[in-house]
Scaffold this active site. Structure first.
Site, PDB file in Angstrom:
ATOM      1  N   ASP A   1       0.810  -1.217   0.000  1.00 35.47           N
ATOM      2  CA  ASP A   1       0.000   0.000   0.000  1.00 35.47           C
ATOM      3  C   ASP A   1       0.843   1.267   0.000  1.00 35.47           C
ATOM      4  O   ASP A   1       0.652   2.149  -0.839  1.00 35.47           O
ATOM      5  CB  ASP A   1      -0.922  -0.024   1.224  1.00 35.47           C
ATOM      6  CG  ASP A   1      -1.906   1.128   1.228  1.00 35.47           C
ATOM      7  OD1 ASP A   1      -3.052   0.932   0.800  1.00 35.47           O
ATOM      8  OD2 ASP A   1      -1.528   2.238   1.659  1.00 35.47           O
TER       9      ASP A   1
ATOM     10  N   VAL B   1      -5.207   2.272  -0.281  1.00 38.87           N
ATOM     11  CA  VAL B   1      -5.153   1.752  -1.641  1.00 38.87           C
ATOM     12  C   VAL B   1      -5.553   0.277  -1.663  1.00 38.87           C
ATOM     13  O   VAL B   1      -6.272  -0.176  -2.565  1.00 38.87           O
ATOM     14  CB  VAL B   1      -3.761   1.953  -2.257  1.00 38.87           C
ATOM     15  CG1 VAL B   1      -3.710   1.382  -3.667  1.00 38.87           C
ATOM     16  CG2 VAL B   1      -3.398   3.428  -2.285  1.00 38.87           C
ATOM     17  N   ASP B   2      -5.098  -0.473  -0.683  1.00 42.49           N
ATOM     18  CA  ASP B   2      -5.506  -1.878  -0.601  1.00 42.49           C
ATOM     19  C   ASP B   2      -7.024  -2.003  -0.521  1.00 42.49           C
ATOM     20  O   ASP B   2      -7.638  -2.809  -1.231  1.00 42.49           O
ATOM     21  CB  ASP B   2      -4.884  -2.535   0.639  1.00 42.49           C
ATOM     22  CG  ASP B   2      -3.488  -3.062   0.387  1.00 42.49           C
ATOM     23  OD1 ASP B   2      -3.252  -3.625  -0.695  1.00 42.49           O
ATOM     24  OD2 ASP B   2      -2.634  -2.912   1.262  1.00 42.49           O
ATOM     25  N   ILE B   3      -7.632  -1.219   0.350  1.00 42.80           N
ATOM     26  CA  ILE B   3      -9.073  -1.315   0.534  1.00 42.80           C
ATOM     27  C   ILE B   3      -9.809  -0.831  -0.719  1.00 42.80           C
ATOM     28  O   ILE B   3     -10.793  -1.437  -1.156  1.00 42.80           O
ATOM     29  CB  ILE B   3      -9.506  -0.520   1.773  1.00 42.80           C
ATOM     30  CG1 ILE B   3      -8.799  -1.072   3.028  1.00 42.80           C
ATOM     31  CG2 ILE B   3     -11.014  -0.572   1.946  1.00 42.80           C
ATOM     32  CD1 ILE B   3      -8.993  -2.565   3.245  1.00 42.80           C
TER      33      ILE B   3
ATOM     34  N   GLY C   1      -9.691  -3.566  -3.251  1.00 43.36           N
ATOM     35  CA  GLY C   1     -10.661  -4.609  -2.949  1.00 43.36           C
ATOM     36  C   GLY C   1     -12.070  -4.212  -3.338  1.00 43.36           C
ATOM     37  O   GLY C   1     -12.824  -5.012  -3.918  1.00 43.36           O
TER      38      GLY C   1
END
Length: 386
Positions: free
Chosen positions: A140, A167-169, A172
């Protein structure tokens, strides 16, 4: 009936972005079968580091509650064979290996479609499935640095990342959105192959659509705004008070006049600071002069944050005392009407409500808890949604 009830997801993802995608599908009613490595499982289980938690620390539970866990060694022939057996009854296949790794394992889109032609195949990666950067690793904060996001945070020249893996979330959520769109295609009768390519870099840019567009228009990166509002009104900022900080969104001339009145400084909303001809509902673009900021700072410094928050909101000016996460959950969110949960914390559920005022959230699975049962029933007939 939940929207994805009866949909089976084969989840070969780990850490954050991929598990977040399948978490959202599970929240919508899908059956999610999480395939994990032997012994170690998903790294977020932290089995070696915190064995006392039994592989169920908060970080893992947050994105894996309600899933089923199957342990397979995908480097072995037996593991791959078992995975392909599971794929025969799956509707959605999600993986977040490095680009090319799934194909090298014999689990690429063509391999999975050979046993389940109608499957929706989704690959999640840092830099996309093609191009010179596709094989680069990604976490991230590295993507925040690469995409310019880190340079937009804070108020000084030093880079500053967002305080959680945004960014990860976002990746997803983007993957879940793409999969839902693909499901609509299937339900409308589209029988062609569907292969989705979801990347962290694309998701980061989607989060920054406004600044990205401005940069493309001007050829220059936008300036940092720190804790100020994006409109640029002198009353849209985060101010130090006598007992903390408060963030205020007095964007229009009318809102700013209300703010100044409640601060005991009504003259700050009048000439020479704000021209008389500006309409009450007009945004105050570009009026945040240094003298006005200094005067507002003095007025806020003598105010009580809680009292001012209540008075501003009562008079139609959005404002909130700056709280930490524990304060928010205990002081604000707990008073939200309709909240009622059983099982896991509400944050592990969907970020919307469908009228049910009681939400039951399942717990996350121990590593391999469902291996024997699911492999034994791999060839059991089931009604497939498409």
């Amino acid at each position: 009936m939940q929207p994805l009830e009866g949909v089976r997801v084969l989840d070969l993802t780990h850490v954050l972005a991929g598990p977040c995608a399948t978490h959202h599908l599970r929240c919508l009613g899908a059956e999610v079968i999480k395939v994990e490595r032997p012994v170690i499982g998903d790294a977020m289980r932290e089995l070696a580091l915190r064995p006392d938690l039994g592989g169920l620390p908060a970080g893992f539970r947050a994105l894996n509650a309600g899933k089923k866990s199957v342990v397979l060694d995908l480097a072995s022939t037996e593991g791959r064979t078992a995975l392909l057996e599971l794929a025969k009854s799956a509707d959605i296949f999600v993986e977040n290996f490095r680009p090319g790794a799934a194909r090298r394992l014999g689990l690429g889109p063509e391999d999975i479609r050979a046993v389940r032609p109608q499957i929706i195949y989704c690959s999640i990666s840092g830099w996309g499935q093609e191009g010179p950067n596709s094989t680069r690793g990604a976490y991230d904060h590295v993507i925040q640095a690469a995409t310019g996001m880190m340079s937009l945070q804070g108020a000084t020249d030093a880079p500053m990342k967002v305080g959680f893996p945004v960014v990860d979330i976002a990746t997803g959520i983007s993957a879940a959105e793409a999969i839902l769109a693909a499901a609509v295609r299937r339900l409308r009768g589209d029988t062609g192959p569907i292969t989705l390519d979801v990347s962290m870099i694309d998701s980061a840019l989607a989060l920054m659509s406004g600044p990205v567009t401005a940069t493309l228009d001007t050829g220059r990166a936008p300036p940092r705004v720190g804790n100020r509002g994006f409109v640029g009104s002198p009353g849209a900022d985060t101010f130090a008070t006598a007992d903390g900080h408060i963030s205020v969104a007095a964007n229009t001339k009318g809102q700013f006049a209300t703010l100044c009145r409640l601060l005991g400084r009504p003259e700050l909303a009048a000439p020479p600071h704000i021209p008389a001809e500006v309409a009450s509902d007009a945004f105050l673009f570009g009026f945040a002069t240094d003298p006005l900021r200094d005067a507002l700072g003095e007025a806020f410094a003598a105010a009580d944050a809680d009292t001012l928050e209540q008075r501003l909101n009562a008079d139609g000016v959005p404002a909130a005392r700056v709280r930490d996460l524990h304060e928010y959950l205990s002081e604000v969110y707990s008073r939200t009407p309709g909240i009622g949960i059983d099982g896991e914390p509400l944050a592990l559920g969907p970020a919307f409500r469908d009228g049910d005022d009681r939400i039951t959230l399942p717990t996350a699975p121990p590593l391999g808890a469902d291996t024997a049962g699911l492999l034994a029933a791999a060839n059991a007939p089931r009604t497939q949604p498409w």
